[in-house]
Design an enzyme around this catalytic site. Structure first.
Site, PDB file in Angstrom:
ATOM      1  N   LYS A 211      -2.920   6.383   1.440  1.00 19.10           N
ATOM      2  CA  LYS A 211      -2.776   6.822   2.832  1.00 19.10           C
ATOM      3  C   LYS A 211      -1.821   8.016   2.926  1.00 19.10           C
ATOM      4  O   LYS A 211      -0.803   7.973   3.624  1.00 19.10           O
ATOM      5  CB  LYS A 211      -2.313   5.656   3.706  1.00 19.10           C
ATOM      6  CG  LYS A 211      -2.757   5.740   5.153  1.00 19.10           C
ATOM      7  CD  LYS A 211      -2.542   4.431   5.864  1.00 19.10           C
ATOM      8  CE  LYS A 211      -2.914   4.511   7.329  1.00 19.10           C
ATOM      9  NZ  LYS A 211      -4.352   4.782   7.535  1.00 19.10           N
TER      10      LYS A 211
ATOM     11  N   GLU B 108     -16.671   5.984   4.264  1.00 20.38           N
ATOM     12  CA  GLU B 108     -15.974   5.413   5.407  1.00 20.38           C
ATOM     13  C   GLU B 108     -16.002   6.385   6.573  1.00 20.38           C
ATOM     14  O   GLU B 108     -16.432   7.537   6.434  1.00 20.38           O
ATOM     15  CB  GLU B 108     -14.543   5.022   5.071  1.00 20.38           C
ATOM     16  CG  GLU B 108     -13.639   6.163   4.637  1.00 20.38           C
ATOM     17  CD  GLU B 108     -12.223   5.679   4.329  1.00 20.38           C
ATOM     18  OE1 GLU B 108     -11.397   5.704   5.254  1.00 20.38           O
ATOM     19  OE2 GLU B 108     -11.946   5.277   3.181  1.00 20.38           O
TER      20      GLU B 108
ATOM     21  N   ARG C 126       0.826  -1.207   0.000  1.00 23.95           N
ATOM     22  CA  ARG C 126       0.000   0.000   0.000  1.00 23.95           C
ATOM     23  C   ARG C 126       0.863   1.259   0.000  1.00 23.95           C
ATOM     24  O   ARG C 126       0.527   2.251  -0.653  1.00 23.95           O
ATOM     25  CB  ARG C 126      -0.957  -0.017   1.200  1.00 23.95           C
ATOM     26  CG  ARG C 126      -2.007   1.078   1.152  1.00 23.95           C
ATOM     27  CD  ARG C 126      -3.103   0.826   2.155  1.00 23.95           C
ATOM     28  NE  ARG C 126      -2.615   0.857   3.532  1.00 23.95           N
ATOM     29  CZ  ARG C 126      -3.394   0.632   4.593  1.00 23.95           C
ATOM     30  NH1 ARG C 126      -4.675   0.347   4.432  1.00 23.95           N
ATOM     31  NH2 ARG C 126      -2.887   0.672   5.808  1.00 23.95           N
TER      32      ARG C 126
END
Length: 387
Positions: free
Chosen positions: A234, A270, A132
């Protein structure tokens, strides 16, 4: 059971020797460990035979508790990261014109190390964090460490701070990898140098409610992310913008904010720092990854475990109106684990959900935590053991 075991039998004792601390192997890294530090630096005057730090493990929350060491390495743009160093935990030096400070060119990850009864340490799917970060680095025009180096750095950091890993059942050592555009820039451009570092802190429950059910507020005035933006990676720039909505919700007695899609404002996205699931009957649904939702590692694991347990798991568009019909709602994330939601308030209407014994959430939580802590056999090769 697929088990990958890595042995570092003498690293921690070597690190804790005064002679080693004074050598060139541990210490300032190109001026990194600047002094003095406003944060309390761990006391180096302890025995390398100390199994645990002096911590009240029963009172542990999710706040920063500085540990002994952090991992640091640098590289120039277009080059590869070399072997990093374990430095004493402390401040870092950055140019005022560093890319991360001026243009937010930075990424972070989060994972946890757990302690088994036999003293071994466990990491849960660390390769997924490394992958990620590489995906995020490509999106942000950054240089990322290799998957092997990322995982090895996690092991080194956890082992060097082993006395801060809580006893079994008392929490975990949270590991925070950072990738920073540390090189100086003035005009808008990728930084010429990058820093990869990892620090650690012992933690337990993320939310102040502990393991009690959360109360969420559906946010309609602010968006977390938009299509074709950076919501799926992220990056550090995704998180400060949620603080206003989050603080407003908390001032009204809610645990956190649940965001809707930025286009129609009709579909679930989310929570501020975790993914969302709803359950009805034997069906579990979660918003599909569509460029605005972070692909959580706990989310991915829960989807697979849920299927293994016999549930029908769907990744799809989940309309906010479905909240009124759901039996259960729960959140997933590295920090939060699998957390039950007791209620959600949307347009001044509150809906309550089933929590506690016999719920899908509880079953998933016990299963994934059991795998993470080694009390349930890992049949998927998710766990990395080392000591």
């Amino acid at each position: 059971m697929i088990r990958r075991t890595v042995n570092f039998p003498s690293l921690r004792k070597l690190l804790l020797r005064p002679s080693y601390l004074s050598s060139s192997k541990i210490g300032a890294y190109n001026g990194y460990a600047s002094q003095p530090s406003p944060l309390p630096i761990p006391d180096p005057t302890y025995s390398d035979d100390d199994e645990y730090a002096n911590v009240d493990w029963d009172s542990l929350g999710f706040g920063l508790m500085p540990t002994d060491f952090m991992y640091v390495t640098k590289c120039s743009a277009g080059q590869n990261f070399g072997h990093g160093q374990l430095n004493r935990y402390g401040n870092i030096e950055l140019s005022p014109s560093a890319g991360v400070l001026n243009y937010g060119q930075g990424l972070f990850e989060g994972t946890k190390a757990y302690r088994k009864e036999n003293g071994q340490l466990l990491l849960f799917r660390p390769e997924e964090n490394a992958i990620r970060m590489k995906i995020g680095a490509e999106r942000m025009c950054m240089t990322a460490p290799s998957i092997d180096q990322f995982v090895d750095a996690l092991k080194q950091t956890a082992l060097a701070n082993k006395r801060w890993v809580p006893p079994p059942g008392k929490g975990s050592l949270y590991l925070r990898p950072l990738l920073l555009g540390s090189g100086p820039v003035l005009g808008l451009a990728p930084a010429p140098e990058y820093t990869f570092l990892i620090y650690a802190s012992p933690v337990r429950n993320y939310f102040k409610e502990g393991s009690a059910p959360l109360n969420l507020y559906v946010e309609e005035d602010f968006d977390r992310a938009s299509q074709r933006g950076t919501g799926s990676v992220k990056t550090i720039s995704n998180y400060a913008p949620v603080l206003m909505a989050q603080n407003r919700a908390k001032s009204r007695g809610f645990s956190d904010v649940l965001y809707l899609d930025s286009n129609s404002k009709k579909n679930l996205e989310e929570v501020s720092s975790c993914n969302i699931f709803i359950a009805k009957g034997k069906t579990i649904s979660t918003p599909a990854i569509s460029g605005t939702i972070l692909s959580g590692i706990t989310r991915k694991s829960v989807i697979e475990i849920g299927s293994d347990l016999g549930y029908q798991v769907e990744e799809r568009v989940v309309a906010v109106d479905e909240l009124t019909e759901a039996d259960e709602v729960f959140c997933t994330g590295t920090a939060v684990g699998v957390a039950p939601v007791g209620s959600i308030t949307y347009q001044n209407k509150r809906v309550d959900y089933k929590t506690g014994s016999g719920t899908i959430c509880q079953e998933l939580c016990k299963t994934i935590l059991g795998i993470q802590t080694g009390s349930i056999e890992d049949k998927k090769g998710w766990i990395v053991e080392f000591d």
